[in-house]
Write a protein that holds these residues in place. Sequence first.
Motif, PDB file in Angstrom:
ATOM      1  N   ARG A 110       0.839  -1.209   0.000  1.00  0.00           N
ATOM      2  CA  ARG A 110       0.000   0.000   0.000  1.00  0.00           C
ATOM      3  C   ARG A 110       0.872   1.256   0.000  1.00  0.00           C
ATOM      4  O   ARG A 110       0.564   2.231  -0.687  1.00  0.00           O
ATOM      5  N   ALA A 111       1.968   1.212   0.735  1.00  0.00           N
ATOM      6  CA  ALA A 111       2.854   2.381   0.794  1.00  0.00           C
ATOM      7  C   ALA A 111       3.481   2.642  -0.586  1.00  0.00           C
ATOM      8  O   ALA A 111       3.607   3.791  -1.026  1.00  0.00           O
ATOM      9  N   SER A 112       3.822   1.570  -1.284  1.00  0.00           N
ATOM     10  CA  SER A 112       4.406   1.737  -2.630  1.00  0.00           C
ATOM     11  C   SER A 112       3.369   2.314  -3.585  1.00  0.00           C
ATOM     12  O   SER A 112       3.675   3.196  -4.399  1.00  0.00           O
ATOM     13  N   LEU A 113       2.133   1.809  -3.466  1.00  0.00           N
ATOM     14  CA  LEU A 113       1.061   2.317  -4.338  1.00  0.00           C
ATOM     15  C   LEU A 113       0.807   3.797  -4.054  1.00  0.00           C
ATOM     16  O   LEU A 113       0.691   4.607  -4.983  1.00  0.00           O
ATOM     17  N   ASP A 114       0.746   4.153  -2.761  1.00  0.00           N
ATOM     18  CA  ASP A 114       0.505   5.558  -2.405  1.00  0.00           C
ATOM     19  C   ASP A 114       1.620   6.444  -2.957  1.00  0.00           C
ATOM     20  O   ASP A 114       1.366   7.529  -3.489  1.00  0.00           O
ATOM     21  N   ALA A 115       2.848   5.975  -2.822  1.00  0.00           N
ATOM     22  CA  ALA A 115       3.984   6.784  -3.292  1.00  0.00           C
ATOM     23  C   ALA A 115       3.923   6.939  -4.810  1.00  0.00           C
ATOM     24  O   ALA A 115       4.128   8.048  -5.344  1.00  0.00           O
ATOM     25  N   ALA A 116       3.619   5.847  -5.509  1.00  0.00           N
ATOM     26  CA  ALA A 116       3.572   5.909  -6.976  1.00  0.00           C
ATOM     27  C   ALA A 116       2.445   6.836  -7.427  1.00  0.00           C
ATOM     28  O   ALA A 116       2.653   7.729  -8.259  1.00  0.00           O
ATOM     29  N   ILE A 117       1.263   6.645  -6.861  1.00  0.00           N
ATOM     30  CA  ILE A 117       0.105   7.450  -7.272  1.00  0.00           C
ATOM     31  C   ILE A 117       0.358   8.926  -6.930  1.00  0.00           C
ATOM     32  O   ILE A 117       0.103   9.820  -7.741  1.00  0.00           O
ATOM     33  N   GLY A 118       0.908   9.151  -5.734  1.00  0.00           N
ATOM     34  CA  GLY A 118       1.164  10.521  -5.284  1.00  0.00           C
ATOM     35  C   GLY A 118       2.155  11.265  -6.175  1.00  0.00           C
ATOM     36  O   GLY A 118       2.166  12.499  -6.224  1.00  0.00           O
ATOM     37  N   ALA A 119       3.002  10.514  -6.894  1.00  0.00           N
ATOM     38  CA  ALA A 119       4.013  11.155  -7.750  1.00  0.00           C
ATOM     39  C   ALA A 119       3.391  11.750  -9.016  1.00  0.00           C
ATOM     40  O   ALA A 119       4.015  12.564  -9.691  1.00  0.00           O
ATOM     41  N   GLY A 120       2.171  11.312  -9.360  1.00  0.00           N
ATOM     42  CA  GLY A 120       1.464  11.911 -10.490  1.00  0.00           C
ATOM     43  C   GLY A 120       1.788  11.382 -11.875  1.00  0.00           C
ATOM     44  O   GLY A 120       1.747  12.136 -12.852  1.00  0.00           O
ATOM     45  N   PRO A 121       2.080  10.071 -12.027  1.00  0.00           N
ATOM     46  CA  PRO A 121       2.232   9.537 -13.398  1.00  0.00           C
ATOM     47  C   PRO A 121       0.843   9.421 -14.044  1.00  0.00           C
ATOM     48  O   PRO A 121      -0.160   9.480 -13.336  1.00  0.00           O
ATOM     49  N   ASP A 122       0.792   9.261 -15.376  1.00  0.00           N
ATOM     50  CA  ASP A 122      -0.523   9.023 -16.000  1.00  0.00           C
ATOM     51  C   ASP A 122      -0.666   7.554 -16.401  1.00  0.00           C
ATOM     52  O   ASP A 122      -1.655   7.178 -17.030  1.00  0.00           O
ATOM     53  N   HIS A 123       0.337   6.737 -16.021  1.00  0.00           N
ATOM     54  CA  HIS A 123       0.321   5.320 -16.374  1.00  0.00           C
ATOM     55  C   HIS A 123       1.093   4.563 -15.301  1.00  0.00           C
ATOM     56  O   HIS A 123       2.116   5.042 -14.825  1.00  0.00           O
ATOM     57  N   VAL A 124       0.579   3.403 -14.918  1.00  0.00           N
ATOM     58  CA  VAL A 124       1.330   2.535 -14.000  1.00  0.00           C
ATOM     59  C   VAL A 124       1.243   1.097 -14.509  1.00  0.00           C
ATOM     60  O   VAL A 124       0.221   0.677 -15.053  1.00  0.00           O
ATOM     61  N   SER A 125       2.349   0.374 -14.332  1.00  0.00           N
ATOM     62  CA  SER A 125       2.364  -1.063 -14.606  1.00  0.00           C
ATOM     63  C   SER A 125       2.671  -1.739 -13.290  1.00  0.00           C
ATOM     64  O   SER A 125       3.553  -1.277 -12.559  1.00  0.00           O
ATOM     65  N   ALA A 126       1.950  -2.803 -12.975  1.00  0.00           N
ATOM     66  CA  ALA A 126       2.242  -3.542 -11.744  1.00  0.00           C
ATOM     67  C   ALA A 126       2.313  -5.016 -12.096  1.00  0.00           C
ATOM     68  O   ALA A 126       1.348  -5.589 -12.600  1.00  0.00           O
ATOM     69  N   TYR A 127       3.484  -5.597 -11.871  1.00  0.00           N
ATOM     70  CA  TYR A 127       3.715  -7.009 -12.211  1.00  0.00           C
ATOM     71  C   TYR A 127       3.979  -7.824 -10.957  1.00  0.00           C
ATOM     72  O   TYR A 127       4.714  -7.380 -10.068  1.00  0.00           O
ATOM     73  N   ALA A 128       3.383  -9.013 -10.908  1.00  0.00           N
ATOM     74  CA  ALA A 128       3.738  -9.962  -9.857  1.00  0.00           C
ATOM     75  C   ALA A 128       5.187 -10.375 -10.070  1.00  0.00           C
ATOM     76  O   ALA A 128       5.610 -10.599 -11.207  1.00  0.00           O
ATOM     77  N   LEU A 129       5.941 -10.451  -8.993  1.00  0.00           N
ATOM     78  CA  LEU A 129       7.339 -10.878  -9.119  1.00  0.00           C
ATOM     79  C   LEU A 129       7.395 -12.309  -9.659  1.00  0.00           C
ATOM     80  O   LEU A 129       6.805 -13.225  -9.083  1.00  0.00           O
ATOM     81  N   ILE A 130       8.088 -12.466 -10.766  1.00  0.00           N
ATOM     82  CA  ILE A 130       8.264 -13.817 -11.334  1.00  0.00           C
ATOM     83  C   ILE A 130       9.663 -14.286 -10.957  1.00  0.00           C
ATOM     84  O   ILE A 130      10.638 -13.550 -11.155  1.00  0.00           O
ATOM     85  N   VAL A 131       9.729 -15.490 -10.398  1.00  0.00           N
ATOM     86  CA  VAL A 131      11.045 -16.050 -10.054  1.00  0.00           C
ATOM     87  C   VAL A 131      11.552 -16.787 -11.286  1.00  0.00           C
ATOM     88  O   VAL A 131      11.088 -17.878 -11.611  1.00  0.00           O
ATOM     89  N   GLU A 132      12.461 -16.158 -12.010  1.00  0.00           N
ATOM     90  CA  GLU A 132      12.972 -16.729 -13.261  1.00  0.00           C
ATOM     91  C   GLU A 132      14.119 -17.685 -12.953  1.00  0.00           C
ATOM     92  O   GLU A 132      15.015 -17.360 -12.169  1.00  0.00           O
ATOM     93  N   GLU A 133      14.074 -18.850 -13.628  1.00  0.00           N
ATOM     94  CA  GLU A 133      15.160 -19.828 -13.473  1.00  0.00           C
ATOM     95  C   GLU A 133      16.500 -19.179 -13.802  1.00  0.00           C
ATOM     96  O   GLU A 133      16.585 -18.369 -14.733  1.00  0.00           O
TER      97      GLU A 133
END
Length: 400
Positions: free
Chosen positions: A199-222
Amino acid sequence: MPEDGALPARALEGAGERPLGFYLHVPYCATRCGYCDFNTYTASELRGAGGVLASRDNYAGQVAEEIRLARKVLGDDPRPVRTVFVGGGTPTMLAAGDLVRMLAAIRDEFGLADDAEVTTEANPESVDPAYLAELRAGGFNRISFGMQSARPHVLKVLDRNHTPGRPEACVAEARAAGFEHVNLDLIYGTPGESDDDWRASLDAAIGAGPDHVSAYALIVEEGTQLARRIRRGEVPMTDDDVHADRYLIADAAFEEAGFSWYEVSNWATSDAGRCLHNELYWRGADWWGAGPGAHSHVGGVRWWNVKHPGAYAAALGEGRSPGAGRELLSDEDRRVERILLELRLREGVELGLLKPAGRAAAERALADGLLDAEPYGAGRAVLTLRGRLLADAVVRDLVD
Ligand SMILES: C[S@@+](CC[C@H](N)C(=O)[O-])C[C@H]1O[C@@H](n2cnc3c(N)ncnc32)[C@H](O)[C@@H]1O
Ligand code: SF4
């Protein structure tokens, strides 16, 4: 893959009706993040077979060479380029002038559409106002920063070193430099991340004022450092249920802040804020990917370049295409790909593309609340919020 990179004639049939984009890969990073398996290198000089030297300093010239090759291969294709996306790696490891020079090569060879979207990815630690101003003056109008998280202990697990607040400050600097569109990339579900951290990361990102956000689940790559640390028991494995919870938290926070989802992992404040370049991929348009390991697609022909920067430099130095292999997509391949990609979009996919087994699966998904009833009635499969959580499973059933 022929040495001159020539395409079968059928690839260019009807090209005028499809938009054309360019992806330019920059395979350099300051350090390798522990979770990342992208084709990127931390050395600034790399030797390929035969001792050919690939260095960061002459990289832009090699990409310009491939853009000239693209002009020859695409022949008298009159399309101006609609989107350019410089990705990596970390494009901003190159001088701003290098990124501008690569873009200029596209402008010189193909021309850019008046409303072309020109994006670069950037690491928040590798730009400053002067750098951003140079990119803007050179024609870039969209920038995408890798933020990942606002929490230092989460960034540490990801091996990211960010000065606290730096990604947020980048958004303001990009706006001040005149960038119309700014994206922040976030990762959720990192081992050790709590709901409150997210939630803190989302608040910080939204508060920064971008017009686009991408959010990816961490993938553990071999093969990554993170995968090794998990195997040794030093950090816990990521958890699908946690990922689902974090996705719901993210979607609620974004919607409340005026963002709408338009692809399962992407949200924008308006249609103008959507990433047109990614939409070219998702809608099966034409794009040329230049750089080591880059993939291209033109009219049902898909090809990929040699992976190592040394081999890439050697091929172009000898006047050969850096293409390593290619495949011709059958009509069935293209049908399956359309379902895979379009189902992830807010507009969804036409039910007419489904075969009887897929159609029956769609009926079940509708009954289970995974597909939205209203567009379904109008002939389209569109994921509900619950459907987005299970998008991969729904797609698997619909392609049958
Ligand atoms: C090429 S990077 C962006 C630019 C720059 N290299 C950076 O990291 O700041 C593209 C994005 O892919 C995402 N990514 C890379 N590896 C990932 C993984 N294993 N799981 C989830 N997201 C990943 C990150 O969000 C990253 O920002
Ligand atoms: S996430 Fe970005 S900065 Fe980190 S290694 Fe991958 S490409 Fe480089």
